[in-house]
Write a protein that holds these residues in place. Structure first.
Motif, PDB file in Angstrom:
ATOM      1  N   SER A   1       0.835  -1.213   0.000  1.00  0.00           N
ATOM      2  CA  SER A   1       0.000   0.000   0.000  1.00  0.00           C
ATOM      3  C   SER A   1       0.867   1.260   0.000  1.00  0.00           C
TER       4      SER A   1
ATOM      5  N   CYS B   1       3.946   1.560  -1.181  1.00  0.00           N
ATOM      6  CA  CYS B   1       4.603   1.703  -2.479  1.00  0.00           C
ATOM      7  C   CYS B   1       3.648   2.308  -3.506  1.00  0.00           C
ATOM      8  N   ILE B   2       2.414   1.833  -3.500  1.00  0.00           N
ATOM      9  CA  ILE B   2       1.414   2.383  -4.427  1.00  0.00           C
ATOM     10  C   ILE B   2       1.213   3.872  -4.174  1.00  0.00           C
ATOM     11  N   GLU B   3       1.139   4.249  -2.910  1.00  0.00           N
ATOM     12  CA  GLU B   3       0.920   5.647  -2.550  1.00  0.00           C
ATOM     13  C   GLU B   3       2.132   6.500  -2.921  1.00  0.00           C
TER      14      GLU B   3
ATOM     15  N   ARG C   1       4.270   5.998  -5.297  1.00  0.00           N
ATOM     16  CA  ARG C   1       4.388   6.131  -6.750  1.00  0.00           C
ATOM     17  C   ARG C   1       3.400   7.131  -7.352  1.00  0.00           C
ATOM     18  N   LYS C   2       2.453   7.593  -6.583  1.00  0.00           N
ATOM     19  CA  LYS C   2       1.528   8.608  -7.080  1.00  0.00           C
ATOM     20  C   LYS C   2       2.235   9.953  -7.255  1.00  0.00           C
TER      21      LYS C   2
ATOM     22  N   ILE D   1       3.691  -3.031  -8.900  1.00  0.00           N
ATOM     23  CA  ILE D   1       3.120  -1.843  -8.261  1.00  0.00           C
ATOM     24  C   ILE D   1       4.137  -0.714  -8.112  1.00  0.00           C
ATOM     25  N   GLY D   2       5.368  -0.925  -8.631  1.00  0.00           N
ATOM     26  CA  GLY D   2       6.280   0.205  -8.724  1.00  0.00           C
ATOM     27  C   GLY D   2       7.641   0.061  -8.088  1.00  0.00           C
TER      28      GLY D   2
ATOM     29  N   LYS E   1       3.791  -2.875 -17.699  1.00  0.00           N
ATOM     30  CA  LYS E   1       3.379  -1.690 -16.957  1.00  0.00           C
ATOM     31  C   LYS E   1       3.579  -0.412 -17.776  1.00  0.00           C
TER      32      LYS E   1
END
Length: 230
Positions: free
Chosen positions: A64, A66-68, A70-71, A95-96, A203
């Motif tokens: 979670s 990592c996803i945040e 990468r924003k 996911i990044g 991706k």
């Protein structure tokens, strides 16, 4: 010149301290966090050059986080996890994350990967390159600002994704094998069973192609490799 600042995120204090000791021994500065939310708070207030990120943590896990991250951030992320299945590694890269190591780990190998990630990031980051713009139809790649746009809309790529796209775009029309892409971007020897490049290609297509199943820019040459054309 200031030392690079590395964020170490792990809910186990012993691991945070161990990694920090090795990083400081290599001349890096460190800041430590015990979960994903604390890591995000630190990122909002500090200029971090690289993140070492655990997966299984309370409050906010590494996936979670990592996803945040990468924003808004394209700094290198190395996942350090007890989950070592191929599916877990693929998820992390998807996911990044830029690299994935499993626990128990060799601290010296981790240091080598940290150095490799920072070297690659510096090589392609705007602070270390002259201004350059690659334009292929509606696709624009600015190697100075590290920005990618499609039809004027910004596309957020991870450092690895950007480096792959840049490599292919700078050599428009030239077919690169998976092995060549891996060795050029990762700077390491390629292992035949490694599907890391294919995960990153997928991706990139999801981000730059209108129809990833029928790509306009990033083409597959079956049995050979990949190329960028427009």
């Amino acid at each position: 010149m200031e030392n690079e600042l590395i964020l170490v995120v792990d809910d186990e204090k012993e691991i945070r301290d161990l990694v920090s000791i090795y990083l400081k021994g290599e001349g890096y500065d460190t800041v430590l966090a015990s979960d994903g939310q604390q890591a995000l708070d630190i990122l909002n207030n500090s200029k971090i050059d690289l993140i070492i990120l655990d997966v299984m943590m309370p409050n906010m896990d590494g996936i979670s986080a990592c996803i945040e991250i990468r924003k808004s951030k394209n700094i290198p992320i190395i996942i350090l996890s007890a989950k070592g299945d191929d599916t877990d590694k693929i998820l992390g890269l998807t996911i990044g994350a830029d690299d994935y190591m499993t626990k128990p780990f060799n601290p010296l190998e981790l240091m080598a990967r940290v150095k490799s990630q920072l070297r690659r990031y510096k090589q392609f980051n705007s602070k270390y390159m002259e201004n350059d713009l690659i334009e292929i139809d509606d696709l624009s790649i600015n190697t100075s600002t590290h920005e990618v746009t499609v039809k004027g809309e910004k596309v957020k790529l991870t450092p690895r994704e950007f480096n792959i796209l840049k490599l292919l775009a700078e050599n428009k029309g030239v077919v690169f094998s998976i092995e060549k892409i891996y060795e050029s971007v990762w700077g390491e020897s390629f292992f035949e069973s490694d599907n890391t490049v294919m995960v990153h290609i997928r991706k990139i297509r999801e981000k730059i192609e209108e129809n990833p199943r029928s790509p306009r820019y990033l083409k597959t040459i079956w049995g050979v490799g990949y190329k960028v054309e427009g």
